[in-house]
Design a protein around this motif. Structure first.
Motif, PDB file in Angstrom:
ATOM      1  N   ARG A 184       7.905   2.308 -14.169  1.00 20.45           N
ATOM      2  CA  ARG A 184       6.296   2.536 -13.999  1.00 20.45           C
ATOM      3  C   ARG A 184       6.155   3.047 -14.998  1.00 20.45           C
ATOM      4  N   THR A 185       4.798   3.466 -14.576  1.00 17.34           N
ATOM      5  CA  THR A 185       3.870   3.852 -15.589  1.00 17.34           C
ATOM      6  C   THR A 185       3.182   5.257 -15.385  1.00 17.34           C
ATOM      7  N   THR A 186       3.833   5.801 -13.754  1.00 17.14           N
ATOM      8  CA  THR A 186       3.315   7.214 -14.059  1.00 17.14           C
ATOM      9  C   THR A 186       4.463   7.868 -13.292  1.00 17.14           C
ATOM     10  N   GLY A 187       4.593   8.818 -12.602  1.00 17.37           N
ATOM     11  CA  GLY A 187       5.217   9.698 -11.592  1.00 17.37           C
ATOM     12  C   GLY A 187       6.690  10.060 -12.029  1.00 17.37           C
ATOM     13  N   ALA A 216      -5.040  -8.891 -10.122  1.00 17.15           N
ATOM     14  CA  ALA A 216      -5.810 -10.620 -10.797  1.00 17.15           C
ATOM     15  C   ALA A 216      -5.440 -11.892 -10.188  1.00 17.15           C
ATOM     16  N   GLU A 217      -4.313 -12.105  -9.517  1.00 16.40           N
ATOM     17  CA  GLU A 217      -3.794 -12.784  -8.321  1.00 16.40           C
ATOM     18  C   GLU A 217      -5.220 -12.816  -7.329  1.00 16.40           C
ATOM     19  N   LEU A 218      -5.222 -11.457  -7.362  1.00 20.20           N
ATOM     20  CA  LEU A 218      -6.355 -11.821  -5.502  1.00 20.20           C
ATOM     21  C   LEU A 218      -8.141 -12.344  -5.981  1.00 20.20           C
ATOM     22  N   MET A 219      -8.335 -11.645  -7.744  1.00 20.42           N
ATOM     23  CA  MET A 219      -9.619 -12.640  -7.553  1.00 20.42           C
ATOM     24  C   MET A 219      -9.705 -13.720  -8.167  1.00 20.42           C
ATOM     25  N   GLU A 220      -8.468 -14.136  -8.950  1.00 18.81           N
ATOM     26  CA  GLU A 220      -8.311 -15.863  -8.516  1.00 18.81           C
ATOM     27  C   GLU A 220      -8.574 -16.220  -7.636  1.00 18.81           C
ATOM     28  N   LYS A 221      -6.915 -15.765  -6.103  1.00 17.03           N
ATOM     29  CA  LYS A 221      -7.275 -16.913  -5.222  1.00 17.03           C
ATOM     30  C   LYS A 221      -9.321 -16.718  -4.630  1.00 17.03           C
ATOM     31  N   HIS A 222      -9.553 -15.385  -4.291  1.00 15.08           N
ATOM     32  CA  HIS A 222     -11.288 -14.729  -3.684  1.00 15.08           C
ATOM     33  C   HIS A 222     -12.043 -14.773  -4.037  1.00 15.08           C
ATOM     34  N   GLY A 223     -11.978 -14.665  -6.060  1.00 16.28           N
ATOM     35  CA  GLY A 223     -12.905 -13.905  -6.085  1.00 16.28           C
ATOM     36  C   GLY A 223     -13.814 -12.418  -5.885  1.00 16.28           C
ATOM     37  N   GLY A 224     -14.374 -12.178  -5.767  1.00 19.26           N
ATOM     38  CA  GLY A 224     -14.573 -10.585  -5.522  1.00 19.26           C
ATOM     39  C   GLY A 224     -14.550  -9.241  -6.304  1.00 19.26           C
ATOM     40  N   LYS A 225     -13.913  -7.751  -5.813  1.00 17.24           N
ATOM     41  CA  LYS A 225     -13.301  -7.231  -6.740  1.00 17.24           C
ATOM     42  C   LYS A 225     -12.482  -6.479  -6.531  1.00 17.24           C
ATOM     43  N   VAL A 226     -11.127  -6.383  -7.175  1.00 17.97           N
ATOM     44  CA  VAL A 226      -9.731  -5.640  -6.863  1.00 17.97           C
ATOM     45  C   VAL A 226      -9.692  -4.859  -8.149  1.00 17.97           C
ATOM     46  N   VAL A 227      -9.912  -3.358  -7.744  1.00 14.65           N
ATOM     47  CA  VAL A 227      -9.392  -2.524  -9.245  1.00 14.65           C
ATOM     48  C   VAL A 227      -8.166  -2.352  -9.146  1.00 14.65           C
ATOM     49  N   ALA A 228      -7.357  -1.683 -10.211  1.00 14.51           N
ATOM     50  CA  ALA A 228      -6.023  -1.560  -9.758  1.00 14.51           C
ATOM     51  C   ALA A 228      -5.926  -0.488 -11.199  1.00 14.51           C
ATOM     52  N   HIS A 229      -5.328   1.150 -10.393  1.00 16.01           N
ATOM     53  CA  HIS A 229      -5.375   2.256 -10.667  1.00 16.01           C
ATOM     54  C   HIS A 229      -4.395   3.118 -10.322  1.00 16.01           C
ATOM     55  N   ALA A 230      -2.751   3.392 -11.507  1.00 18.87           N
ATOM     56  CA  ALA A 230      -1.628   3.837 -11.081  1.00 18.87           C
ATOM     57  C   ALA A 230      -1.907   5.001 -10.853  1.00 18.87           C
ATOM     58  N   CYS A 231      -1.612   5.522 -10.381  1.00 21.58           N
ATOM     59  CA  CYS A 231      -1.291   6.797  -9.422  1.00 21.58           C
ATOM     60  C   CYS A 231      -0.090   6.810  -8.765  1.00 21.58           C
ATOM     61  N   ALA A 268      -3.746  13.599  -9.981  1.00 22.46           N
ATOM     62  CA  ALA A 268      -3.501  12.930 -10.239  1.00 22.46           C
ATOM     63  C   ALA A 268      -4.396  11.600  -9.221  1.00 22.46           C
ATOM     64  N   ILE A 269      -4.227  12.043  -8.258  1.00 21.00           N
ATOM     65  CA  ILE A 269      -5.522  11.535  -6.705  1.00 21.00           C
ATOM     66  C   ILE A 269      -6.661  11.670  -6.932  1.00 21.00           C
ATOM     67  N   HIS A 270      -7.165  13.014  -6.692  1.00 20.49           N
ATOM     68  CA  HIS A 270      -8.597  13.746  -7.414  1.00 20.49           C
ATOM     69  C   HIS A 270      -8.847  12.579  -9.421  1.00 20.49           C
ATOM     70  N   ALA A 271      -8.208  12.289 -10.380  1.00 23.18           N
ATOM     71  CA  ALA A 271      -9.063  11.965 -11.258  1.00 23.18           C
ATOM     72  C   ALA A 271      -8.489  10.540 -10.591  1.00 23.18           C
ATOM     73  N   MET A 272      -8.373   9.818  -9.935  1.00 18.16           N
ATOM     74  CA  MET A 272      -8.946   8.115 -10.024  1.00 18.16           C
ATOM     75  C   MET A 272      -9.478   8.480  -8.356  1.00 18.16           C
ATOM     76  N   ARG A 308       2.626   2.933  -8.532  1.00 18.15           N
ATOM     77  CA  ARG A 308       2.758   4.101  -9.773  1.00 18.15           C
ATOM     78  C   ARG A 308       3.777   2.687 -10.844  1.00 18.15           C
ATOM     79  N   ARG A 309       3.635   1.168 -10.857  1.00 23.29           N
ATOM     80  CA  ARG A 309       3.433   0.503 -12.022  1.00 23.29           C
ATOM     81  C   ARG A 309       1.961  -0.598 -12.148  1.00 23.29           C
ATOM     82  N   GLN A 310       1.860  -0.016 -13.105  1.00 22.91           N
ATOM     83  CA  GLN A 310       0.363  -0.966 -13.821  1.00 22.91           C
ATOM     84  C   GLN A 310       0.632  -2.397 -13.584  1.00 22.91           C
ATOM     85  N   SER A 311       1.403  -2.371 -14.207  1.00 22.68           N
ATOM     86  CA  SER A 311       1.740  -3.705 -14.390  1.00 22.68           C
ATOM     87  C   SER A 311       1.653  -4.423 -13.208  1.00 22.68           C
ATOM     88  N   LYS A 312       2.707  -4.453 -11.964  1.00 23.31           N
ATOM     89  CA  LYS A 312       2.138  -5.118 -10.859  1.00 23.31           C
ATOM     90  C   LYS A 312       1.288  -4.448  -9.874  1.00 23.31           C
TER      91      LYS A 312
END
Ligand code: HXC
Length: 300
Positions: A297-300, A57-72, A79-83, A47-51
């Motif tokens: 929170r940015t959602t809910g 960012a922290e995980l990709m910095e440590k390990h590379g790869g791809k982490v995508v964040a969705h506020a939902c 909202a789940i359907h859109a995500m 529920r918190r986009q900033s978190k």
């Protein structure tokens, strides 16, 4: 987490695409890190986009790869359907979902309102089902295999005093795990669950053991004499989500150092003796935490 303690080889999860609900913090973040380290693309929601952004960012910095964040907020099925639309558009079907998002606080049941019950049941029981249904329908339509993992507690076997909405809702998801393991097994979709004992996190401690009081100070009575370590949880999650254990289906596996066998894993022993003043004080502390989280929170 100490990723050097992961039991699995790098690349084990190459090509996997996993959604971890509540993946920005706590146990969800730890499991997300394990999957990422082993090669998976990881989607996290909360529920918190900033978190979420911070964690990605922290995980990709440590390990590379791809982490995508969705506020939902998983209480909201639209909202789940859109995500999930956005995830599919980003590279196709998911190969796994970890139903980790949860809400909980200790309270005498007679002090709860209907809203208090729903705040927990809407996240844990309904929200988990909405995510599972939305993703499951798409996978069935496309004929794709996947693994679902839900994070429960040993209260699904025993119930627990002072966390009744959580115990009821987690038990519902235990039933979902067993039910869909059989019903959707024919589609190549499998369903398992983990019942962690004490793995201290900030969100949990603030609501289940406010001010250090409450039900989560059981290290001394745990047979192993300690709380769980995050890599232990991540190893079990990878085992259940990764390739190689596809015949494990319909199981809820405890990881609690045999705390459940030793002391039942519930809050009754510590909390039953508390009086009105102590409950009032803990309620105030929990509300303070809830308000602080809500402001972010940015959602809910
Ligand atoms: C009584 C309370 C209360 C308390 C909230 N409420 N705290 N009632 N005692 N301590 C009531 C409120 O008064 C209100 O009812 C209703 O609950 C909704 O409150 P909100 O603050 O508006 O809820 P909301 O913002 O939706 O937050 C949901 C939440 C919150 C579940 C209450 O705790 C949350 O967001 N938690 C997420 C993180 C979390 O809980 N992590 C711990 C997970 S641990 P009224 O009637 O006043 O309107 C876990 C298992 C641990 O899941 C297992 C360990 C072994």
């Amino acid at each position: 987490m100490d990723v050097s303690k992961l039991m699995f080889r790098d690349g084990l999860m190459d090509g996997e695409r996993i959604l971890v609900t509540g993946g920005g913090t706590g146990l969800g973040k730890e499991m997300a890190e394990g999957f990422l380290k082993l090669g998976a693309t990881v989607y996290i929601c909360g529920r918190r986009q900033s978190k979420l952004d911070e964690t990605a960012a922290e995980l990709m910095e440590k390990h590379g790869g791809k982490v995508v964040a969705h506020a939902c907020d998983i209480r909201n099925a639209d909202a789940i359907h859109a995500m999930v639309d956005a995830i599919w558009a980003d590279g196709g079907a998911l190969t796994g979902v970890v139903n980790n998002a949860a809400g909980n606080f200790i309270s005498r049941t007679e002090d709860l309102s209907v809203n208090g019950f729903n705040a927990i049941a809407d996240i844990v029981m309904r929200g988990t089902f909405y995510v599972t249904l939305d993703v499951g329908k798409r996978l069935i339509a496309e004929g794709r295999k996947a693994s679902f993992l839900s994070i429960l507690t040993t209260w699904v076997w025993s119930g627990s005093a002072f966390v009744v909405p959580s115990a009821m809702s987690k038990t519902a998801i235990h039933a979902m795990t067993q039910s869909l393991a059989t019903e959707w097994g024919r589609y190549g979709l499998r369903f398992n669950a983990i019942a962690p004992g004490l793995f201290p996190t900030k969100g949990m401690s603030a609501r289940l053991s406010p001010g250090g009081q409450g039900g989560n100070s059981k290290n001394d009575t745990n047979p192993m004499g300690r709380a769980g370590e995050m890599h232990e949880l991540a190893n079990l999650a990878v085992f259940l989500m990764g390739p190689g254990a596809e015949y494990v289906n319909g199981q809820t596996i405890a990881i609690d150092g045999a705390g459940y066998q030793a002391h039942g894993g519930t809050f009754y022993p510590v909390l039953h003796a508390l009086g009105d003043a102590e409950w009032e004080q803990m309620r105030a502390m929990i509300k303070g935490t809830n308000e602080k989280d809500k402001a972010e929170r940015t959602t809910g």
